[in-house]
Design a protein around this motif. Structure first.
Motif, PDB file in Angstrom:
ATOM      1  N   SER A 136       0.830  -1.209   0.000  1.00  0.00           N
ATOM      2  CA  SER A 136       0.000   0.000   0.000  1.00  0.00           C
ATOM      3  C   SER A 136       0.863   1.258   0.000  1.00  0.00           C
ATOM      4  N   LEU A 139       2.902   1.680  -3.280  1.00  0.00           N
ATOM      5  CA  LEU A 139       2.022   2.055  -4.392  1.00  0.00           C
ATOM      6  C   LEU A 139       1.721   3.541  -4.341  1.00  0.00           C
ATOM      7  N   LEU A 140       1.316   4.020  -3.164  1.00  0.00           N
ATOM      8  CA  LEU A 140       0.998   5.442  -3.003  1.00  0.00           C
ATOM      9  C   LEU A 140       2.246   6.296  -3.198  1.00  0.00           C
ATOM     10  N   TYR A 143       3.115   7.139  -6.762  1.00  0.00           N
ATOM     11  CA  TYR A 143       2.225   8.009  -7.540  1.00  0.00           C
ATOM     12  C   TYR A 143       2.003   9.402  -6.948  1.00  0.00           C
ATOM     13  N   TYR A 177       1.025  -1.663 -10.395  1.00  0.00           N
ATOM     14  CA  TYR A 177       0.660  -2.236  -9.091  1.00  0.00           C
ATOM     15  C   TYR A 177       1.927  -2.489  -8.267  1.00  0.00           C
ATOM     16  N   SER A 192      -1.297  -4.014  -4.227  1.00  0.00           N
ATOM     17  CA  SER A 192      -2.035  -2.751  -4.199  1.00  0.00           C
ATOM     18  C   SER A 192      -2.018  -2.122  -5.587  1.00  0.00           C
ATOM     19  N   PRO A 194      -3.543   1.380  -8.049  1.00  0.00           N
ATOM     20  CA  PRO A 194      -3.989   2.767  -7.901  1.00  0.00           C
ATOM     21  C   PRO A 194      -5.438   2.980  -8.322  1.00  0.00           C
ATOM     22  N   LEU A 202      -4.296  10.614  -8.733  1.00  0.00           N
ATOM     23  CA  LEU A 202      -4.343   9.535  -7.746  1.00  0.00           C
ATOM     24  C   LEU A 202      -5.255   9.911  -6.588  1.00  0.00           C
ATOM     25  N   GLY A 205      -5.285   3.932  -2.940  1.00  0.00           N
ATOM     26  CA  GLY A 205      -4.861   2.624  -3.414  1.00  0.00           C
ATOM     27  C   GLY A 205      -5.831   1.556  -2.921  1.00  0.00           C
ATOM     28  N   THR A 207      -6.016  -2.331  -1.869  1.00  0.00           N
ATOM     29  CA  THR A 207      -5.048  -3.337  -1.447  1.00  0.00           C
ATOM     30  C   THR A 207      -5.718  -4.634  -1.028  1.00  0.00           C
ATOM     31  N   ALA A 230      -9.538  -2.003  -8.913  1.00  0.00           N
ATOM     32  CA  ALA A 230      -9.112  -0.608  -8.799  1.00  0.00           C
ATOM     33  C   ALA A 230      -9.539   0.189 -10.029  1.00  0.00           C
TER      34      ALA A 230
END
Length: 243
Positions: A136, A139-140, A143, A177, A192, A194, A202, A205, A207, A230
């Motif tokens: 998580s 991923l965040l 982005y 991912y 996770s 987006p 964005l 996320g 997850t 997602a």
């Protein structure tokens, strides 16, 4: 406690105070030297998270702090749209599903669907952790804006570990991912993907959290299902903005 955690404690103290807080009061609240409090203040002011009213009038939440509050309100709407998709993903995979948001230098769980199985993974709604470990978080981190990424990684020394993370973030952006295993909680595997709003911005996320012992040959299935879910949420958000 890491440097980023100390800065976040300073932000929480100022944002939660009933009246403007002076630097001396902040140092006393955090139990740190006044010089440390001033360093925290300087960094928070740089990102507009707090404002110094001047002439010893004290510190108050800044415009970026208010924008975060507004984002949390918007997240309630996102969670309500996403919940049916999250429920379906959890039903199909029989695993736990979380909706994760970047807030300052942390990853925050905005909503959670728990697996119905007795052995399950869970990142409780409302829980937060530093934005640098786990599917998580990464991923965040891949982005979010460059400024927020720099703030989240400020405690990580430059070197091989930092370069490896930067390379991993580039891979995440390329493949769409992130995956991790035992980075936050031992024995937990996660993927996770987006969720985007209008203009490919964005939002959060999505997850999927799975005990490692249940991943096996279902890894690709879990990744594909999470990425699709997602994307489905992103379409719902795009549709809601057109109404």
């Amino acid at each position: 406690m890491s440097a980023s955690e100390r800065v976040l404690d300073a932000l929480i103290a100022v944002a939660g105070a009933p009246r403007p807080m002076t630097a001396a009061q902040l140092a006393e609240t955090l139990d740190v030297p006044l010089s440390s409090a001033y360093r925290h203040i300087a960094l928070l002011k740089k990102y507009d998270l707090i404002v110094d009213l001047g002439r010893d009038a004290g510190l108050v939440p800044g415009p970026a702090c208010w924008r975060l509050g507004q984002a949390m309100d918007n997240m309630e709407m996102v969670a309500s749209l996403a919940r049916p998709v999250m429920l379906e993903l959890s039903r199909v995979t029989q695993e736990s599903v979380g909706l994760m948001q970047a807030v300052a230098a942390e990853v925050f769980c905005a909503d959670m669907i728990e697996s119905s199985l007795s052995l399950r993974c869970s990142f409780a709604k409302g829980r937060a952790q530093p934005l640098n470990k786990g599917a998580s978080a990464k991923l965040l981190l891949a982005y979010i804006s460059e400024n927020t990424r720099r703030l989240a990684l400020q405690g990580l020394p430059r070197g091989p570990e930092y370069e490896a993370l930067e390379a991993e973030l580039a891979t995440i952006r390329s493949q769409g991912y992130a995956v991790s295993e035992s980075e936050v909680d031992f024995g937990v595997w996660g993927v996770s993907a987006p969720v985007f709003g209008p203009g490919q911005r964005l939002v959060c996320g999505l997850t999927l959290m799975v005990p490692v012992i249940r991943v096996g040959d279902r890894l690709n299935e879990f990744v594909s299902a999470t990425v699709k879910a997602a994307a489905d949420i992103s379409l719902l958000l795009a549709g809601s903005s057109d109404q």
